[in-house]
Design an enzyme around this catalytic site. Structure first.
Site, PDB file in Angstrom:
ATOM      1  N   CYS A  32      24.104  60.143   7.706  1.00  0.00           N
ATOM      2  CA  CYS A  32      25.314  59.455   8.185  1.00  0.00           C
ATOM      3  C   CYS A  32      26.562  60.328   8.015  1.00  0.00           C
ATOM      4  O   CYS A  32      26.984  60.603   6.889  1.00  0.00           O
ATOM      5  CB  CYS A  32      25.437  58.142   7.402  1.00  0.00           C
ATOM      6  SG  CYS A  32      27.042  57.348   7.495  1.00  0.00           S
ATOM      7  N   CYS A  35      29.500  58.666   6.204  1.00  0.00           N
ATOM      8  CA  CYS A  35      29.185  58.545   4.770  1.00  0.00           C
ATOM      9  C   CYS A  35      29.606  59.819   4.031  1.00  0.00           C
ATOM     10  O   CYS A  35      30.173  59.759   2.942  1.00  0.00           O
ATOM     11  CB  CYS A  35      27.694  58.313   4.551  1.00  0.00           C
ATOM     12  SG  CYS A  35      27.072  56.773   5.251  1.00  0.00           S
TER      13      CYS A  35
END
Length: 107
Positions: A32, A35
């Site tokens: 991600c 993230c």
């Protein structure tokens, strides 16, 4: 200096639900991009607010039980737990100021 702690399905209850102070849980994944963007911001906050809040990270791919239990549908999802209950949640990478406000509202 505080830093985000890694939490697993096995340690979630003791590290988050039984914590005596509020806990911000970062539900994240290795793949991600957002993230990775929010991670250093959380590390900064962990250091600055260590006496008020604990910041932990749960890898959704490695910890499916906790991910399912809290119905995490997108990452990053940042959820604040207080007294063993989720009290606030936000999805997506947010700027530091917004994350600090989120934490302060839950204190």
């Amino acid at each position: 200096m505080g830093s985000a702690k890694i939490v697993t399905d096995a340690t979630f209850v003791s590290d988050v639900l039984q914590s005596d102070k509020p806990v911000l849980v970062d539900f994240w994944a290795e793949w991600c991009g957002p993230c990775r963007k929010v991670s250093p911001v959380l590390e900064e906050i962990a250091g600055e607010m260590a006496d008020q809040v604990t910041i932990v990270k749960v890898n959704i791919d490695e910890n499916p039980e906790t991910t399912r239990a809290y119905r995490v549908m997108s990452v990053p999802t940042l959820t604040i737990f207080k007294g063993g209950q989720p009290v606030q949640s936000v999805a997506g990478a947010k700027p530091k100021g917004e994350l600090v406000r989120l934490i302060e509202q839950a204190l």
